[in-house]
Design an enzyme around this catalytic site. Sequence first.
Site, short mmCIF file in Angstrom:
data_model
loop_
_atom_site.label_atom_id
_atom_site.label_comp_id
_atom_site.label_asym_id
_atom_site.label_seq_id
_atom_site.Cartn_x
_atom_site.Cartn_y
_atom_site.Cartn_z
N HIS A 53 0.75 -3.94 -6.00
CA HIS A 53 0.09 -2.63 -5.28
C HIS A 53 -0.01 -2.93 -3.95
O HIS A 53 -0.27 -3.86 -3.50
CB HIS A 53 -1.04 -2.24 -6.25
CG HIS A 53 -0.71 -1.67 -7.51
ND1 HIS A 53 -1.58 -0.75 -7.98
CD2 HIS A 53 0.36 -1.86 -8.22
CE1 HIS A 53 -0.97 -0.56 -9.46
NE2 HIS A 53 0.06 -1.33 -9.45
N GLU A 55 -2.24 -1.78 -2.06
CA GLU A 55 -3.83 -2.23 -1.47
C GLU A 55 -3.82 -3.68 -1.59
O GLU A 55 -4.37 -4.20 -0.66
CB GLU A 55 -4.77 -1.50 -2.26
CG GLU A 55 -4.69 0.01 -2.49
CD GLU A 55 -3.90 0.67 -3.20
OE1 GLU A 55 -2.91 0.20 -3.62
OE2 GLU A 55 -4.18 1.71 -3.77
N CYS A 115 -5.82 3.06 -7.80
CA CYS A 115 -5.96 2.79 -9.15
C CYS A 115 -7.15 1.90 -9.41
O CYS A 115 -7.80 1.24 -8.32
CB CYS A 115 -4.82 2.08 -9.87
SG CYS A 115 -4.59 0.29 -9.43
N CYS A 118 -6.81 -1.72 -7.76
CA CYS A 118 -7.03 -1.67 -6.25
C CYS A 118 -8.44 -1.31 -5.93
O CYS A 118 -8.96 -2.02 -5.00
CB CYS A 118 -6.06 -0.86 -5.84
SG CYS A 118 -4.32 -1.41 -6.20
ZN LIG Z 1 -3.20 -0.24 -7.45
#
Ligand SMILES: [Zn+2]
Length: 188
Positions: A53, A55, A115, A118
Site C-alpha cells: 500500500h 502508506e 485502511c 496503514c
Molecule cells: Zn492500506
Amino acid sequence: MDHKELMTEAVRLATESVENGWGGPFGAVITRDGEIVARGQNRVLLTGDPTAHAEIETIRKAVQVINPEAPSIAEEHQNESHLKYVPRPEGSPDPVAERARMLQGCSIYISGAPCPMCMSAIYWSRIGAVYFSRSLEDTRAIGFDDSFQYEDFGKPLEERRIEIKQIHPEIGARAYDAWTNKPDRHAY
Ligand SMILES: [Zn+2]
C-alpha cells in the site's frame, strides 16, 4: 508546500499507479516542516504483495531518510540501535521513560482514507497528522472494501471473519521473557 499542493502530489502518484497498471488509485507523501520527505504509491498489482500500500511504502522510504544510520546485519552492529529517542512527556502514563522518535513531527497526505493496516503503521511510526482526500465510503464505492475491517476489529474474537484464538501462551512466554530479561534492550 501547502495542504493543496501536497495532496495534489499524493493524487498524482495515485493516478500514475493506475495508469501504469501498478495498483489501485492510492498515493501518499510524508512531510516534515511542509517539505516532502518521501513519496509512495500502491503497487499491489505490480508486486503481488497485498501489503504494498502507498502508506507502507512511504513510511519505509521516510524511515530510510530520517534514520540513514540504521545498523545492517553486520556482526559489529548487532545489539545496536541508531533510533533517536525522546523522553516521555510530563504526566504521561507510559511506563517506558523514553520512546523512539520514529516519524514524530511528520504528516502524511493520502489520496484515500487509510485502511486499518496503514492506520496501524501510522500509529507505530508516530506520524502526528493524517490528511486524506477520498473517504472510506468513496473507497468502498469503487470496489476496495477497507471499511469492513474497521468493523471487524470492533467485534469479539469469536465473531470475527478470520479464526483468531490464543493457543499455548506458555510457549510464547519464552520470547517475551528473553525481551524482559535483556538488560540492554532498547524500548521503542
Ligand atoms: Zn492500506
